[in-house]
Design a protein around this motif. Structure first.
Motif, PDB file in Angstrom:
ATOM      1  N   ALA A  25       7.414  14.173 -70.740  1.00 41.93           N
ATOM      2  CA  ALA A  25       7.394  12.614 -69.805  1.00 41.93           C
ATOM      3  C   ALA A  25       7.305  11.618 -69.783  1.00 41.93           C
ATOM      4  O   ALA A  25       8.055  10.787 -69.735  1.00 41.93           O
ATOM      5  N   ILE A  26       6.061  11.858 -70.645  1.00 39.89           N
ATOM      6  CA  ILE A  26       5.900  10.626 -71.541  1.00 39.89           C
ATOM      7  C   ILE A  26       5.755  10.389 -72.174  1.00 39.89           C
ATOM      8  O   ILE A  26       4.389  12.000 -72.893  1.00 39.89           O
ATOM      9  N   GLU A  27       5.474   9.666 -73.834  1.00 43.53           N
ATOM     10  CA  GLU A  27       5.583   9.808 -75.439  1.00 43.53           C
ATOM     11  C   GLU A  27       5.157   8.506 -75.457  1.00 43.53           C
ATOM     12  O   GLU A  27       5.764   7.735 -75.478  1.00 43.53           O
ATOM     13  N   SER A  28       4.364   8.106 -76.596  1.00 44.54           N
ATOM     14  CA  SER A  28       3.849   7.126 -76.945  1.00 44.54           C
ATOM     15  C   SER A  28       2.544   7.278 -78.031  1.00 44.54           C
ATOM     16  O   SER A  28       2.698   8.708 -78.397  1.00 44.54           O
ATOM     17  N   VAL A  29       1.631   6.621 -78.373  1.00 51.23           N
ATOM     18  CA  VAL A  29       1.229   6.060 -79.539  1.00 51.23           C
ATOM     19  C   VAL A  29      -0.299   7.321 -79.334  1.00 51.23           C
ATOM     20  O   VAL A  29      -0.554   7.949 -80.298  1.00 51.23           O
ATOM     21  N   GLU A  30      -0.298   7.910 -78.268  1.00 48.30           N
ATOM     22  CA  GLU A  30      -1.757   7.999 -78.021  1.00 48.30           C
ATOM     23  C   GLU A  30      -1.281   9.578 -77.785  1.00 48.30           C
ATOM     24  O   GLU A  30      -2.365  10.460 -77.281  1.00 48.30           O
ATOM     25  N   GLY A  31      -0.230   9.949 -77.207  1.00 45.59           N
ATOM     26  CA  GLY A  31       0.457  11.352 -77.455  1.00 45.59           C
ATOM     27  C   GLY A  31       1.164  11.558 -76.711  1.00 45.59           C
ATOM     28  O   GLY A  31       2.131  10.826 -75.981  1.00 45.59           O
TER      29      GLY A  31
END
Length: 82
Positions: A25-31
Motif C-alpha cells: 500500500a505504501i513504500e517509503s524510505v522507512e520501508g
C-alpha cells in the motif's frame, strides 16, 4: 457534508484493502506496508483514539508527525472515526 467526503475516502481505502490486501500500500524510505497490515494499524490507532483519547465523530484532531507510514495510518484512522 465533510463527513460524507471523509467516509468516501475511507471507503475507497477499504475497497483497496479487500481487492489488494497482500499488495504493498505504501513504500517509503522507512520501508513498506501491505494494505492488510496498514488496515490493521489503522484499526488499532482508531480504537486507541476513541477509547484512550475520547475522540468522537466530528471532533477536530491535529496530527504532528513527519511524513511516514505512521502519518498516513493516523490520517486514515481519523477518517475511519469520522
Amino acid at each position: 457534508m465533510q463527513n460524507l467526503i471523509n467516509n468516501d475516502i475511507y471507503s475507497k481505502f477499504e475497497q483497496q484493502v479487500v481487492a489488494n490486501k497482500n499488495f504493498v500500500a505504501i513504500e517509503s524510505v522507512e520501508g513498506s506496508i501491505t494494505y492488510k497490515d496498514l488496515e490493521e494499524k489503522v484499526s488499532v490507532i482508531a480504537t486507541s483514539l476513541m477509547k484512550d483519547k475520547n475522540i468522537v465523530l466530528e471532533d477536530v484532531i491535529g496530527v504532528m508527525l513527519p511524513k511516514s507510514i505512521e502519518f498516513i495510518a493516523y490520517i486514515l484512522a481519523i477518517l475511519k472515526i469520522g
